[in-house]
Each structure stands twice: as structure tokens, then as C-alpha cells.
Scaffold this motif. Structure first.
Motif, PDB file in Angstrom:
ATOM      1  N   SER A 176      85.944   6.428  43.581  1.00 41.06           N
ATOM      2  CA  SER A 176      86.863   7.659  43.667  1.00 41.06           C
ATOM      3  C   SER A 176      88.314   7.097  43.308  1.00 41.06           C
ATOM      4  O   SER A 176      88.973   6.212  44.252  1.00 41.06           O
ATOM      5  CB  SER A 176      86.776   7.974  44.936  1.00 41.06           C
ATOM      6  OG  SER A 176      87.656   9.286  45.230  1.00 41.06           O
TER       7      SER A 176
ATOM      8  N   THR B  28      80.401  12.310  49.577  1.00 39.10           N
ATOM      9  CA  THR B  28      82.116  12.346  49.649  1.00 39.10           C
ATOM     10  C   THR B  28      82.495  10.888  49.549  1.00 39.10           C
ATOM     11  O   THR B  28      82.063  10.058  50.242  1.00 39.10           O
ATOM     12  CB  THR B  28      82.656  12.979  50.994  1.00 39.10           C
ATOM     13  OG1 THR B  28      82.186  14.439  50.941  1.00 39.10           O
ATOM     14  CG2 THR B  28      84.168  12.683  50.901  1.00 39.10           C
TER      15      THR B  28
ATOM     16  N   GLU C 155      90.194  11.689  47.883  1.00 34.95           N
ATOM     17  CA  GLU C 155      88.834  12.139  48.254  1.00 34.95           C
ATOM     18  C   GLU C 155      88.102  13.007  47.014  1.00 34.95           C
ATOM     19  O   GLU C 155      88.671  13.729  46.491  1.00 34.95           O
ATOM     20  CB  GLU C 155      88.565  13.124  49.363  1.00 34.95           C
ATOM     21  CG  GLU C 155      87.588  13.489  49.976  1.00 34.95           C
ATOM     22  CD  GLU C 155      87.714  14.654  51.076  1.00 34.95           C
ATOM     23  OE1 GLU C 155      87.693  13.999  52.284  1.00 34.95           O
ATOM     24  OE2 GLU C 155      87.720  15.659  51.058  1.00 34.95           O
TER      25      GLU C 155
ATOM     26  N   THR D 100      85.870   8.266  48.813  1.00 38.94           N
ATOM     27  CA  THR D 100      87.296   8.126  48.899  1.00 38.94           C
ATOM     28  C   THR D 100      87.907   6.846  48.240  1.00 38.94           C
ATOM     29  O   THR D 100      87.061   6.032  47.710  1.00 38.94           O
ATOM     30  CB  THR D 100      87.689   8.053  50.476  1.00 38.94           C
ATOM     31  OG1 THR D 100      87.584   6.793  50.848  1.00 38.94           O
ATOM     32  CG2 THR D 100      87.040   9.126  51.355  1.00 38.94           C
TER      33      THR D 100
ATOM     34  N   ARG E 201      84.579  14.806  46.280  1.00 36.92           N
ATOM     35  CA  ARG E 201      83.563  15.580  47.055  1.00 36.92           C
ATOM     36  C   ARG E 201      82.366  16.243  46.306  1.00 36.92           C
ATOM     37  O   ARG E 201      82.793  16.119  44.884  1.00 36.92           O
ATOM     38  CB  ARG E 201      84.109  16.739  47.699  1.00 36.92           C
ATOM     39  CG  ARG E 201      85.377  16.499  48.786  1.00 36.92           C
ATOM     40  CD  ARG E 201      85.912  17.755  49.584  1.00 36.92           C
ATOM     41  NE  ARG E 201      86.088  18.836  49.034  1.00 36.92           N
ATOM     42  CZ  ARG E 201      87.082  19.203  48.316  1.00 36.92           C
ATOM     43  NH1 ARG E 201      88.072  18.263  48.527  1.00 36.92           N
ATOM     44  NH2 ARG E 201      87.384  20.326  48.014  1.00 36.92           N
ATOM     45  N   ASP E 202      81.268  16.024  46.714  1.00 38.09           N
ATOM     46  CA  ASP E 202      80.099  16.672  46.078  1.00 38.09           C
ATOM     47  C   ASP E 202      79.767  15.566  44.838  1.00 38.09           C
ATOM     48  O   ASP E 202      79.918  16.099  43.661  1.00 38.09           O
ATOM     49  CB  ASP E 202      80.113  17.943  45.572  1.00 38.09           C
ATOM     50  CG  ASP E 202      78.845  18.624  45.623  1.00 38.09           C
ATOM     51  OD1 ASP E 202      77.803  17.648  45.438  1.00 38.09           O
ATOM     52  OD2 ASP E 202      78.822  19.895  45.209  1.00 38.09           O
TER      53      ASP E 202
END
Length: 248
Positions: free
Chosen positions: A155, A176, A159, A178, A161-162
């Protein structure tokens, strides 16, 4: 024809002979001109401050854009901006990995910048391709990449997500991620199985083996904006009396 494709030659390390699709727009970024010449190619545009060029400096003209040494934008970003202004949204970059680690990190960040405006960039390195995807999906067709050739996902957003990885050996579902937690390293393709990597909210950096087929790029919504105009000056926020470092 590949009218929306730009191939950029940088001054970093080269590993395999670059492949230039027919009709691609070619940009030489500074010392990348040495490699363009060595391959017997002709650049549509040459751009840079030419501090990393070892051969003769290109002649002045409409295909040469000379930049000052003291500026905010690195030469690679300037090359991306040139390609973008010519309508290109798919970028293949050679000589953008290896060499100086700060240049490598900068170029990975630039892939995220391109993705956040709806484009896609691929950094070609030592048996590995590095790219970025924002709110979208990379779809890989079934292939025969052997086990042990890694696919990794990070990432870049605070964050992401999905995040989903259907069809890979380790199939993340609705994860998720980060930018301080490493939980997407060392995955693999399954031979003969199509796969995908997607993120619904955020930006991912993805690395995959160079022998894998290039993925189809699917975006989950429209994107706006562009990479901006060429920046030929040092930021006004730089403290007065402090000399800037030239970017290359």
C-alpha cells in the motif's frame, strides 16, 4: 498502433533489451539518450539538464527540451509530463530502476502519481516490473510463470481498503493494507489460472515477474486532472539563501 503508449528511457540500470511497441511515443530523459542511441532508435523528444548524459549533447530544436539543473521536478517526471501532454496514458519506463536508490524510490512514487490520474506506468527492471494501481484492477490472463517468481503488493496510501487477489496462490479477500504494514509480499501466479489484483479505495504498488503477460487495466471510476506543466524553477518555499539540489 500504440497511439496512447509512451516509452521512456532513463539513465538508470538496463537489464534486458527494451521492447518498443510500434507507434509508441519515445522520450529520452537525460542520460537515457545514450541508450536510445545505442539501440539505434530516435527519440520523439529529449528532455533533461543533461548532467547524466555521457554522449554528445543533443542539438537545440523543437525535439530537445533543456531544463535547468536547479528545479523541483526530476527529469523522469518531466518526461512523463511530456508523454502525457501528447495524449499518452500508458508508460513503459526503462532505466528507471537500479542505480541510485533515491531515484528508484522517486520513480516508484511517480507510478503512483500516474495511476492517481487514471494512467498506468510500468518500470522495467532486473526480471521484475513495478507498477501502481489506484481504485482499479490489474487482470492477468492465465500464464505459465513458474513457481518461485514472486508477485508482491504494497500500500502506498496510508490505507488501501478492499484489496483482493483472486487467482493467486494466496488469495486476499477484502483486505485492508497500510503503508506501514507488510502483508502482501511473496505471492505467486498459479500456472494456467487467470488472476487479478484490485483495490477499491487507495493506491497499491505491485511488482510482478517480467515474463508474465502484461495485465489488462480496469478502473472503477473516472479520473480527472493531469500531471501538470513542466516545472523549470525551484520551489518558492525553499529557504532564501539555501542552494537547491539539481534533480535528475
Amino acid at each position: 498502433m500504440h497511439d496512447d503508449t509512451c516509452v521512456i528511457f532513463g539513465a538508470g540500470d538496463y537489464y534486458d533489451a527494451p521492447v518498443v511497441p510500434d507507434g509508441a511515443f519515445i522520450v529520452a530523459a537525460d542520460g537515457g539518450l545514450d541508450h536510445v542511441r545505442g539501440l539505434g532508435l530516435t527519440a520523439d523528444v529529449v528532455i533533461g539538464d543533461f548532467d547524466s548524459l555521457t554522449g554528445r549533447r543533443p542539438a537545440d530544436g523543437e525535439r530537445t527540451i533543456a531544463l535547468p539543473a536547479e528545479k523541483d521536478d526530476p527529469d523522469m517526471l518531466s518526461a512523463l509530463k511530456i508523454g502525457w501532454s501528447h495524449g499518452c496514458r500508458t508508460f513503459h519506463i526503462h532505466g528507471g530502476l537500479g542505480g541510485r536508490i533515491d531515484h528508484t524510490i522517486a520513480n516508484i512514487q511517480l507510478m503512483a502519481l500516474v495511476s492517481r490520474h487514471g494512467g498506468i506506468g510500468f518500470l522495467h527492471g532486473d526480471g521484475t516490473v513495478v507498477t501502481a494501481i489506484t481504485d482499479g484492477e490489474l487482470r492477468f490472463p492465465a500464464n505459465d510463470v513458474p513457481p518461485g517468481r514472486m508477485v508482491s503488493v504494497f500500500s502506498l496510501s496510508d490505507e488501501a481498503r478492499d484489496v483482493n487477489e483472486p487467482g493467486l496462490k494466496y488469495q486476499l479477500r477484502h483486505a485492508t493494507m497500510t503503508n506501514t504494514r507488510v502483508n502482501g509480499v511473496s505471492n505467486e501466479f498459479l500456472q494456467g489460472v487467470p488472476s487479478a489484483i484490485n483495490v477499491h479505495h487507495g493506491t497499491l504498488i505491485v511488482t510482478f515477474p517480467s515474463e508474465a503477460p502484461m495485465p489488462e487495466v480496469v478502473r472503477f471510476h473516472g479520473f480527472a486532472g493531469d500531471l501538470g506543466s513542466l516545472d523549470t524553477a525551484v520551489s518558492p518555499v525553499l529557504a532564501k539563501g539555501v542552494s537547491a539540489h539539481g534533480n535528475s
